[in-house]
Write an enzyme that holds these catalytic residues in place. Structure first.
Site, mmCIF file in Angstrom:
data_model
loop_
_atom_site.group_PDB
_atom_site.id
_atom_site.type_symbol
_atom_site.label_atom_id
_atom_site.label_comp_id
_atom_site.label_asym_id
_atom_site.label_seq_id
_atom_site.Cartn_x
_atom_site.Cartn_y
_atom_site.Cartn_z
ATOM 1 N N ASP A 1 12.160 -1.995 13.638
ATOM 2 C CA ASP A 1 12.305 -0.693 14.260
ATOM 3 C C ASP A 1 12.805 -0.912 15.691
ATOM 4 O O ASP A 1 12.729 -2.020 16.227
ATOM 5 C CB ASP A 1 10.946 0.028 14.277
ATOM 6 N N ARG B 1 0.846 -1.182 0.000
ATOM 7 C CA ARG B 1 0.000 0.000 0.000
ATOM 8 C C ARG B 1 0.886 1.238 0.000
ATOM 9 O O ARG B 1 2.048 1.186 0.424
ATOM 10 C CB ARG B 1 -0.926 0.009 1.220
HETATM 11 P P1 FDA Z 1 21.974 -3.447 15.524
HETATM 12 O O1 FDA Z 1 22.421 -3.545 14.117
HETATM 13 O O2 FDA Z 1 21.631 -2.119 16.063
HETATM 14 O O3 FDA Z 1 23.113 -4.071 16.459
HETATM 15 C C1 FDA Z 1 23.828 -5.240 16.128
HETATM 16 C C2 FDA Z 1 25.213 -5.123 16.745
HETATM 17 O O4 FDA Z 1 25.882 -6.382 16.600
HETATM 18 C C3 FDA Z 1 26.092 -4.082 16.069
HETATM 19 O O5 FDA Z 1 26.539 -3.152 17.031
HETATM 20 C C4 FDA Z 1 27.241 -4.902 15.493
HETATM 21 O O6 FDA Z 1 28.476 -4.220 15.540
HETATM 22 C C5 FDA Z 1 27.244 -6.119 16.399
HETATM 23 N N1 FDA Z 1 27.875 -7.299 15.799
HETATM 24 C C6 FDA Z 1 27.578 -7.852 14.594
HETATM 25 N N2 FDA Z 1 28.394 -8.908 14.362
HETATM 26 C C7 FDA Z 1 29.197 -9.018 15.443
HETATM 27 C C8 FDA Z 1 30.262 -9.902 15.789
HETATM 28 N N3 FDA Z 1 30.653 -10.878 14.964
HETATM 29 N N4 FDA Z 1 30.881 -9.736 16.971
HETATM 30 C C9 FDA Z 1 30.520 -8.730 17.810
HETATM 31 N N5 FDA Z 1 29.530 -7.855 17.517
HETATM 32 C C10 FDA Z 1 28.878 -7.998 16.360
HETATM 33 N N6 FDA Z 1 14.356 2.252 14.094
HETATM 34 C C11 FDA Z 1 13.411 3.100 14.587
HETATM 35 O O7 FDA Z 1 12.649 2.713 15.476
HETATM 36 N N7 FDA Z 1 13.331 4.387 14.108
HETATM 37 C C12 FDA Z 1 14.151 4.865 13.140
HETATM 38 O O8 FDA Z 1 14.028 6.022 12.730
HETATM 39 C C13 FDA Z 1 15.133 3.983 12.603
HETATM 40 N N8 FDA Z 1 15.984 4.402 11.631
HETATM 41 C C14 FDA Z 1 16.870 3.507 11.070
HETATM 42 C C15 FDA Z 1 17.700 3.922 10.044
HETATM 43 C C16 FDA Z 1 18.584 3.013 9.461
HETATM 44 C C17 FDA Z 1 19.466 3.457 8.339
HETATM 45 C C18 FDA Z 1 18.629 1.659 9.916
HETATM 46 C C19 FDA Z 1 19.518 0.642 9.275
HETATM 47 C C20 FDA Z 1 17.829 1.266 10.969
HETATM 48 C C21 FDA Z 1 16.940 2.178 11.557
HETATM 49 N N9 FDA Z 1 16.143 1.801 12.610
HETATM 50 C C22 FDA Z 1 15.205 2.671 13.116
HETATM 51 C C23 FDA Z 1 16.219 0.433 13.137
HETATM 52 C C24 FDA Z 1 17.125 0.289 14.355
HETATM 53 O O9 FDA Z 1 18.438 0.661 14.024
HETATM 54 C C25 FDA Z 1 17.020 -1.180 14.769
HETATM 55 O O10 FDA Z 1 15.865 -1.361 15.511
HETATM 56 C C26 FDA Z 1 18.144 -1.646 15.585
HETATM 57 O O11 FDA Z 1 19.298 -1.563 14.788
HETATM 58 C C27 FDA Z 1 17.927 -3.081 15.965
HETATM 59 O O12 FDA Z 1 18.822 -3.407 16.919
HETATM 60 P P2 FDA Z 1 19.677 -4.726 16.811
HETATM 61 O O13 FDA Z 1 20.280 -4.876 18.155
HETATM 62 O O14 FDA Z 1 18.879 -5.857 16.294
HETATM 63 O O15 FDA Z 1 20.771 -4.462 15.663
#
Ligand code: FDA
Length: 389
Positions: free
Chosen positions: A362, A175
């Site tokens: 998110d 949508r």
């Molecule tokens: P996230 O990616 O944050 O963390 C994963 C971590 O694991 C990283 O720090 C990484 O370095 C680590 N890692 C990976 N492999 C590893 C390894 N082998 N050893 C050690 N560490 C390791 N949400 C929202 O609510 N409003 C918003 O406006 C936005 N805007 C937005 C913009 C963009 C460009 C993106 C990509 C995402 C958003 N988000 C968002 C989403 C938000 O960033 C998302 O909810 C979180 O990243 C999720 O958190 P995670 O912990 O799952 O992953």
């Protein structure tokens, strides 16, 4: 080994698991991140010259209708009353987004009532009525009619995917929201705001517990430290929030992602665009949008001598790029099913978060999903000896 639980990744998913395990169960947690800071993609820092808070991995706006998540995040930070609104610059004219009655009346130089606007869009969308569009271009026209689609969606989407929408599957959009009121709030959740003293203060408070041992610049797959995969597997439960394909050494192939490039610029003026986000939906402009960070915090006493802007470019991720948005092709979905089977075989590892599940989340979804994993898997395991899987 001095940990009851190893959490790989200190994004909001990993932080929530670590905080709950330490606070609720008194567990010793090793929280690893390969980056040099905590917080994953929600991390922010002050731009050096201006002191303006910049979201390092793209703009992050907090919003949720989940009361449990809202209560939880308020334990660590207060939120401002910021309400997100986006504008879009098409043919050197600025329109409000998402498409609403204001956008429609400005675009068609008219003063349609809500019903008149509905009738107009229905008539324009009728061009492809009764067909079953296979590509995104036709689907867009069928949803909102050709004029609005071509002005605001077509090239913007083309830039996001580096692909002509005629060559993109229709399934990418279900949508395209059109509001027949003048409401141009971007989100419609019950709660919305930005952390009063910044994202990093919030994220640091979550990790601030004597039982949480934060190890930065520490890659789970690097054998040189005591919490590496080879040393902890089978010894202690692991919550892994890194990329699921990386965990299995890409055995079933690489999952595909889009990434973004962010170009930051400090300008010697007080205000560049008058709002926090301006979209650029026209074909001739290479970037998709510009963020201006001072507008996320109008309550702060930022310098009037300079402002920080960030142009956002979208492209397919290569190996080594930050994976941001799952592309989710049919082939990706087939690979993901195989990775899920492999993950089920890892009896002492739980996979979570955006990268671990190959799913855009998110912030409130990442936190909500981590709270559920804690309640349904981690707590029963440590309190009652239930299997971790
Ligand atoms: P996230 O990616 O944050 O963390 C994963 C971590 O694991 C990283 O720090 C990484 O370095 C680590 N890692 C990976 N492999 C590893 C390894 N082998 N050893 C050690 N560490 C390791 N949400 C929202 O609510 N409003 C918003 O406006 C936005 N805007 C937005 C913009 C963009 C460009 C993106 C990509 C995402 C958003 N988000 C968002 C989403 C938000 O960033 C998302 O909810 C979180 O990243 C999720 O958190 P995670 O912990 O799952 O992953």
């Amino acid at each position: 080994m001095n940990a009851d639980l190893v959490v790989v990744g200190s994004g909001l998913f990993g932080l929530t698991i670590a905080e709950q395990a330490a606070t609720e169960l008194g567990l010793k947690v090793a929280l690893l991140d390969r980056r040099s800071h905590i917080g994953g993609n929600a991390y922010s820092e002050k731009e050096e010259k201006t002191g303006i808070e910049v979201h390092r991995y793209g703009a992050h706006l907090f919003h949720t209708s989940n009361e449990r998540v809202w209560e939880y995040v308020n334990r660590f930070t207060q939120f401002t009353n910021y309400v997100h609104r986006v504008y879009t610059r098409h043919n050197d004219e600025v329109f409000p987004m998402p498409i609403n009655l204001g956008t429609i009346n400005q675009f068609f130089r008219s003063a349609y009532s809500p019903q008149e606007a509905r009738d107009l869009i229905k008539e324009q969308a009728g061009e492809l009525a009764g067909t079953d569009p296979e590509n995104l271009n036709d689907k867009g026209i069928q949803l909102i009619g050709r004029p609005l689609y071509e002005a605001f969606i077509k090239h913007y989407t083309g830039k996001q995917w580096q692909t002509d929408p005629k060559d993109l599957p229709a399934s990418i959009i279900n949508r395209l929201p059109v509001r027949y009121t003048y409401d141009n709030r971007y989100f419609s959740d019950t709660h919305e705001g930005l952390p009063v003293d910044g994202y990093t203060a919030w994220l640091e408070r979550m990790a601030d517990h004597p039982n949480i041992d934060v190890r930065l610049d520490t890659d789970f797959f690097d054998d040189s430290h005591e919490f590496s995969r080879s040393k902890v597997l089978g010894q202690v439960p692991v919550v892994y929030t890194g990329p699921v394909d990386r965990y299995f050494d890409f055995a079933e192939g690489d999952l595909s992602w889009r990434t973004i490039d962010l170009e930051e610029e400090v300008l010697p003026i007080e205000d560049f665009q008058g709002c926090s986000v301006m979209n650029y939906p026209d074909e001739g402009v290479p970037f998709t949008r510009i963020h201006e960070f001072r507008h996320f915090h109008p309550e702060r006493d930022y310098t009037k001598d300079a402002t920080v802007i960030m142009r956002e470019f979208s492209r397919f991720a290569d190996k080594g790029d930050e994976p941001y948005y799952p592309i989710n092709t049919d082939l990706d979905r087939q690979k993901l099913l195989k990775y899920r089977d492999l993950a089920r075989g890892e009896k002492s590892v739980l996979f979570g978060g955006r990268l671990g599940t190959y799913k855009y989340l998110d912030m409130h979804m990442a936190i909500g999903s981590a709270l559920s994993m804690f309640d349904n898997k981690i707590k029963p395991h440590f309190q009652g000896g239930a299997k971790l899987e």
